[in-house]
Design a protein around this motif. Structure first.
Motif, PDB file in Angstrom:
ATOM      1  N   ALA A  54       0.829  -1.209   0.000  1.00 48.74           N
ATOM      2  CA  ALA A  54       0.000   0.000   0.000  1.00 48.74           C
ATOM      3  C   ALA A  54       0.865   1.261   0.000  1.00 48.74           C
ATOM      4  O   ALA A  54       1.845   1.368   0.733  1.00 48.74           O
ATOM      5  N   GLY A  55       0.493   2.196  -0.857  1.00 48.61           N
ATOM      6  CA  GLY A  55       1.194   3.467  -0.910  1.00 48.61           C
ATOM      7  C   GLY A  55       2.385   3.514  -1.833  1.00 48.61           C
ATOM      8  O   GLY A  55       3.078   4.539  -1.899  1.00 48.61           O
ATOM      9  N   HIS A  56       2.647   2.429  -2.578  1.00 45.99           N
ATOM     10  CA  HIS A  56       3.827   2.390  -3.440  1.00 45.99           C
ATOM     11  C   HIS A  56       3.490   2.363  -4.932  1.00 45.99           C
ATOM     12  O   HIS A  56       4.369   2.113  -5.757  1.00 45.99           O
ATOM     13  N   ASN A  57       2.230   2.608  -5.276  1.00 51.17           N
ATOM     14  CA  ASN A  57       1.817   2.736  -6.675  1.00 51.17           C
ATOM     15  C   ASN A  57       2.164   1.496  -7.497  1.00 51.17           C
ATOM     16  O   ASN A  57       2.599   1.595  -8.652  1.00 51.17           O
ATOM     17  N   VAL A  58       1.987   0.327  -6.890  1.00 51.86           N
ATOM     18  CA  VAL A  58       2.219  -0.926  -7.611  1.00 51.86           C
ATOM     19  C   VAL A  58       1.020  -1.187  -8.511  1.00 51.86           C
ATOM     20  O   VAL A  58      -0.099  -1.389  -8.033  1.00 51.86           O
ATOM     21  N   VAL A  59       1.254  -1.191  -9.818  1.00 52.48           N
ATOM     22  CA  VAL A  59       0.167  -1.342 -10.785  1.00 52.48           C
ATOM     23  C   VAL A  59       0.097  -2.750 -11.369  1.00 52.48           C
ATOM     24  O   VAL A  59      -0.868  -3.092 -12.073  1.00 52.48           O
ATOM     25  N   GLY A  60       1.092  -3.568 -11.098  1.00 54.39           N
ATOM     26  CA  GLY A  60       1.088  -4.938 -11.589  1.00 54.39           C
ATOM     27  C   GLY A  60       2.215  -5.717 -10.950  1.00 54.39           C
ATOM     28  O   GLY A  60       3.211  -5.134 -10.503  1.00 54.39           O
ATOM     29  N   THR A  61       2.066  -7.041 -10.879  1.00 52.63           N
ATOM     30  CA  THR A  61       3.109  -7.868 -10.278  1.00 52.63           C
ATOM     31  C   THR A  61       3.294  -9.159 -11.051  1.00 52.63           C
ATOM     32  O   THR A  61       2.429  -9.592 -11.815  1.00 52.63           O
ATOM     33  N   VAL A  62       4.460  -9.773 -10.822  1.00 50.28           N
ATOM     34  CA  VAL A  62       4.798 -11.072 -11.396  1.00 50.28           C
ATOM     35  C   VAL A  62       4.987 -12.057 -10.254  1.00 50.28           C
ATOM     36  O   VAL A  62       5.783 -11.809  -9.344  1.00 50.28           O
ATOM     37  N   HIS A  63       4.261 -13.155 -10.299  1.00 49.89           N
ATOM     38  CA  HIS A  63       4.413 -14.194  -9.286  1.00 49.89           C
ATOM     39  C   HIS A  63       5.493 -15.168  -9.722  1.00 49.89           C
ATOM     40  O   HIS A  63       5.450 -15.711 -10.834  1.00 49.89           O
ATOM     41  N   ILE A  64       6.457 -15.402  -8.849  1.00 52.62           N
ATOM     42  CA  ILE A  64       7.530 -16.360  -9.106  1.00 52.62           C
ATOM     43  C   ILE A  64       7.252 -17.635  -8.320  1.00 52.62           C
ATOM     44  O   ILE A  64       6.889 -17.581  -7.148  1.00 52.62           O
ATOM     45  N   GLU A  65       7.413 -18.756  -8.997  1.00 50.48           N
ATOM     46  CA  GLU A  65       7.124 -20.036  -8.347  1.00 50.48           C
ATOM     47  C   GLU A  65       7.772 -20.078  -6.970  1.00 50.48           C
ATOM     48  O   GLU A  65       8.890 -19.626  -6.771  1.00 50.48           O
ATOM     49  N   ALA A  66       7.035 -20.659  -6.016  1.00 48.26           N
ATOM     50  CA  ALA A  66       7.470 -20.638  -4.615  1.00 48.26           C
ATOM     51  C   ALA A  66       7.838 -22.035  -4.121  1.00 48.26           C
ATOM     52  O   ALA A  66       7.538 -22.409  -2.991  1.00 48.26           O
ATOM     53  N   LEU A  67       8.498 -22.822  -4.998  1.00 47.23           N
ATOM     54  CA  LEU A  67       8.925 -24.184  -4.647  1.00 47.23           C
ATOM     55  C   LEU A  67       7.758 -25.054  -4.215  1.00 47.23           C
ATOM     56  O   LEU A  67       7.859 -25.859  -3.285  1.00 47.23           O
ATOM     57  N   TRP A  68       6.626 -24.866  -4.894  1.00 46.85           N
ATOM     58  CA  TRP A  68       5.489 -25.789  -4.756  1.00 46.85           C
ATOM     59  C   TRP A  68       5.999 -27.192  -5.081  1.00 46.85           C
ATOM     60  O   TRP A  68       6.900 -27.361  -5.889  1.00 46.85           O
ATOM     61  N   GLN A  69       5.442 -28.217  -4.462  1.00 48.37           N
ATOM     62  CA  GLN A  69       5.969 -29.564  -4.630  1.00 48.37           C
ATOM     63  C   GLN A  69       6.113 -29.916  -6.114  1.00 48.37           C
ATOM     64  O   GLN A  69       5.211 -29.698  -6.922  1.00 48.37           O
ATOM     65  N   GLU A  70       7.286 -30.442  -6.458  1.00 45.75           N
ATOM     66  CA  GLU A  70       7.661 -30.572  -7.863  1.00 45.75           C
ATOM     67  C   GLU A  70       6.824 -31.577  -8.631  1.00 45.75           C
ATOM     68  O   GLU A  70       6.642 -31.448  -9.848  1.00 45.75           O
ATOM     69  N   ASP A  71       6.292 -32.599  -7.960  1.00 43.60           N
ATOM     70  CA  ASP A  71       5.494 -33.592  -8.692  1.00 43.60           C
ATOM     71  C   ASP A  71       4.098 -33.085  -9.027  1.00 43.60           C
ATOM     72  O   ASP A  71       3.300 -33.806  -9.620  1.00 43.60           O
ATOM     73  N   ASP A  72       3.807 -31.832  -8.664  1.00 45.54           N
ATOM     74  CA  ASP A  72       2.526 -31.210  -9.000  1.00 45.54           C
ATOM     75  C   ASP A  72       2.776 -29.767  -9.427  1.00 45.54           C
ATOM     76  O   ASP A  72       2.080 -28.843  -9.009  1.00 45.54           O
ATOM     77  N   ALA A  73       3.780 -29.559 -10.279  1.00 52.25           N
ATOM     78  CA  ALA A  73       4.202 -28.198 -10.625  1.00 52.25           C
ATOM     79  C   ALA A  73       3.076 -27.380 -11.240  1.00 52.25           C
ATOM     80  O   ALA A  73       2.958 -26.180 -10.978  1.00 52.25           O
ATOM     81  N   ILE A  74       2.238 -28.000 -12.045  1.00 49.96           N
ATOM     82  CA  ILE A  74       1.143 -27.264 -12.671  1.00 49.96           C
ATOM     83  C   ILE A  74       0.098 -26.838 -11.648  1.00 49.96           C
ATOM     84  O   ILE A  74      -0.674 -25.900 -11.867  1.00 49.96           O
ATOM     85  N   GLY A  75       0.088 -27.499 -10.488  1.00 51.10           N
ATOM     86  CA  GLY A  75      -0.899 -27.188  -9.459  1.00 51.10           C
ATOM     87  C   GLY A  75      -0.809 -25.761  -8.971  1.00 51.10           C
ATOM     88  O   GLY A  75      -1.832 -25.116  -8.709  1.00 51.10           O
ATOM     89  N   GLU A  76       0.400 -25.238  -8.841  1.00 43.88           N
ATOM     90  CA  GLU A  76       0.555 -23.859  -8.393  1.00 43.88           C
ATOM     91  C   GLU A  76      -0.040 -22.897  -9.414  1.00 43.88           C
ATOM     92  O   GLU A  76      -0.709 -21.918  -9.054  1.00 43.88           O
ATOM     93  N   THR A  77       0.203 -23.158 -10.693  1.00 40.84           N
ATOM     94  CA  THR A  77      -0.330 -22.295 -11.745  1.00 40.84           C
ATOM     95  C   THR A  77      -1.849 -22.291 -11.733  1.00 40.84           C
ATOM     96  O   THR A  77      -2.486 -21.234 -11.836  1.00 40.84           O
ATOM     97  N   LEU A  78      -2.434 -23.459 -11.581  1.00 41.94           N
ATOM     98  CA  LEU A  78      -3.896 -23.539 -11.551  1.00 41.94           C
ATOM     99  C   LEU A  78      -4.453 -22.831 -10.319  1.00 41.94           C
ATOM    100  O   LEU A  78      -5.508 -22.184 -10.389  1.00 41.94           O
ATOM    101  N   TRP A  79      -3.743 -22.935  -9.207  1.00 38.23           N
ATOM    102  CA  TRP A  79      -4.163 -22.235  -7.987  1.00 38.23           C
ATOM    103  C   TRP A  79      -4.103 -20.723  -8.206  1.00 38.23           C
ATOM    104  O   TRP A  79      -5.040 -19.996  -7.842  1.00 38.23           O
ATOM    105  N   LEU A  80      -3.033 -20.238  -8.817  1.00 31.78           N
ATOM    106  CA  LEU A  80      -2.904 -18.810  -9.089  1.00 31.78           C
ATOM    107  C   LEU A  80      -4.021 -18.310  -9.998  1.00 31.78           C
ATOM    108  O   LEU A  80      -4.510 -17.186  -9.834  1.00 31.78           O
ATOM    109  N   GLU A  81      -4.432 -19.126 -10.947  1.00 31.33           N
ATOM    110  CA  GLU A  81      -5.477 -18.725 -11.882  1.00 31.33           C
ATOM    111  C   GLU A  81      -6.789 -18.427 -11.171  1.00 31.33           C
ATOM    112  O   GLU A  81      -7.627 -17.681 -11.684  1.00 31.33           O
ATOM    113  N   GLY A  82      -6.972 -18.991  -9.993  1.00 32.83           N
ATOM    114  CA  GLY A  82      -8.211 -18.785  -9.252  1.00 32.83           C
ATOM    115  C   GLY A  82      -8.195 -17.580  -8.326  1.00 32.83           C
ATOM    116  O   GLY A  82      -9.202 -17.303  -7.670  1.00 32.83           O
TER     117      GLY A  82
END
Length: 301
Positions: A54-82
């Motif tokens: 708040a207060g820093h005029n952030v107009v957009g961000t990029v989410h970087i993978e957070a070491l979600w368990q590797e055998d379900d790598a697509i799971g993080e992307t699907l979670w982010l989509e929601g």
């Protein structure tokens, strides 16, 4: 100081209760380079990021993978989509794939099919004498044939390669960039000045110069206080100055690495230090570092 729009090209979100981030769990052998992880063992969601930014005029961000368990790598992307996108948080993703494994080709294709995925991240951070600071077990992973094979698939899929590496891996990053000259590579966290003694900082500066000599490598000046528990505004400004000396204002960008960076400094401290470090630059150069370069590299258009 700079007061224009900001794109934060490096942060993470997680729902701790889902149990998908094993590195956050209180287990023996955690990576000590990050410091004590207890403050991170909680949810960090869109509302939490909005509160911190708040207060820093952030107009957009990029989410970087957070070491979600590797055998379900697509799971993080699907979670982010929601998640809610209405306030600009996580508009683009740098995702994960098990590079160097038989499953990688399929995962890369599935990740690339998601419009917000613009890159995948690999981690090469290995310390030769302090194993507790290593994120991976293999010092030579960047030269592994299977790993390199999958890196080659990224360009074909329209993705860039994001890398976390220590100065000890600077030659490997250079060699990867040379082997794949059309592949955009973005190095995270100021290229990780992990050793803060005089020799370590000299090794880091040499690594910066080597990587910057490849035109397809860019640098994220993110989490500038990492590995420096006694940071000062002067030490942060020195790191920023050395990063910009190597990469200039067209191949560098400022990011937070929140909430991980909160182990060392607050969101406001990060951006205050950035703004002070580049207050002498022309306004277009400052805007490039805070907004325009991230918009270009992460294809916000």
């Amino acid at each position: 100081m700079y007061d224009g729009p900001v794109i934060d090209p490096h942060h993470h979100l997680w729902d701790y209760g889902m149990g998908k981030h094993r590195w956050l769990m209180p287990v023996e052998g955690a990576v000590e380079a990050l410091g004590g992880l207890e403050p991170l063992r909680r949810n960090y969601l869109v509302a939490d990021y909005l509160k911190d930014s708040a207060g820093h005029n952030v107009v957009g961000t990029v989410h970087i993978e957070a070491l979600w368990q590797e055998d379900d790598a697509i799971g993080e992307t699907l979670w982010l989509e929601g998640l809610d996108k209405s306030q600009g948080v996580a508009l683009r993703y740098v995702a994960r794939a098990p590079l160097g494994t038989p499953e990688a080709r399929d995962v890369i294709a599935r990740q690339a099919a998601v419009k917000r995925v613009v890159g995948l991240r690999g981690i090469l951070s290995h310390h030769p004498t302090q194993p507790q600071k290593s994120f991976i077990k293999r010092a030579d992973l960047g030269y592994d044939e299977d790993w390199r094979r999958d890196v080659g698939l990224l360009g074909e899929a329209g993705l860039h390669l994001e890398l976390m590496a220590y100065p000890y891996q600077a030659q490997a990053v250079f060699d990867i960039a040379q082997a794949f000259p059309k592949l955009q590579i973005i190095v995270n966290h100021c290229a990780s000045p992990i050793d803060r003694d005089e020799a370590g900082m000299r090794r880091w500066r040499d690594g910066l110069a080597l990587m910057a000599s490849r035109p397809n490598i860019a640098l994220k000046i993110s989490n500038p206080g990492a590995y420096d528990p006694q940071w000062t505004p002067q030490s942060i400004q020195a790191v920023v100055r050395d990063c910009l000396k190597a990469f200039g204002t067209e191949r560098a960008m400022f990011g937070t690495d929140f909430p991980v960076a909160d182990l060392q400094m607050s969101f406001s401290e990060i951006y205050t230090n950035f703004k002070q470090a580049v207050a002498h630059l022309l306004t277009p150069e400052q805007r490039a570092l805070f907004h325009d370069n991230a918009r270009r590299f992460y294809r916000f258009d």
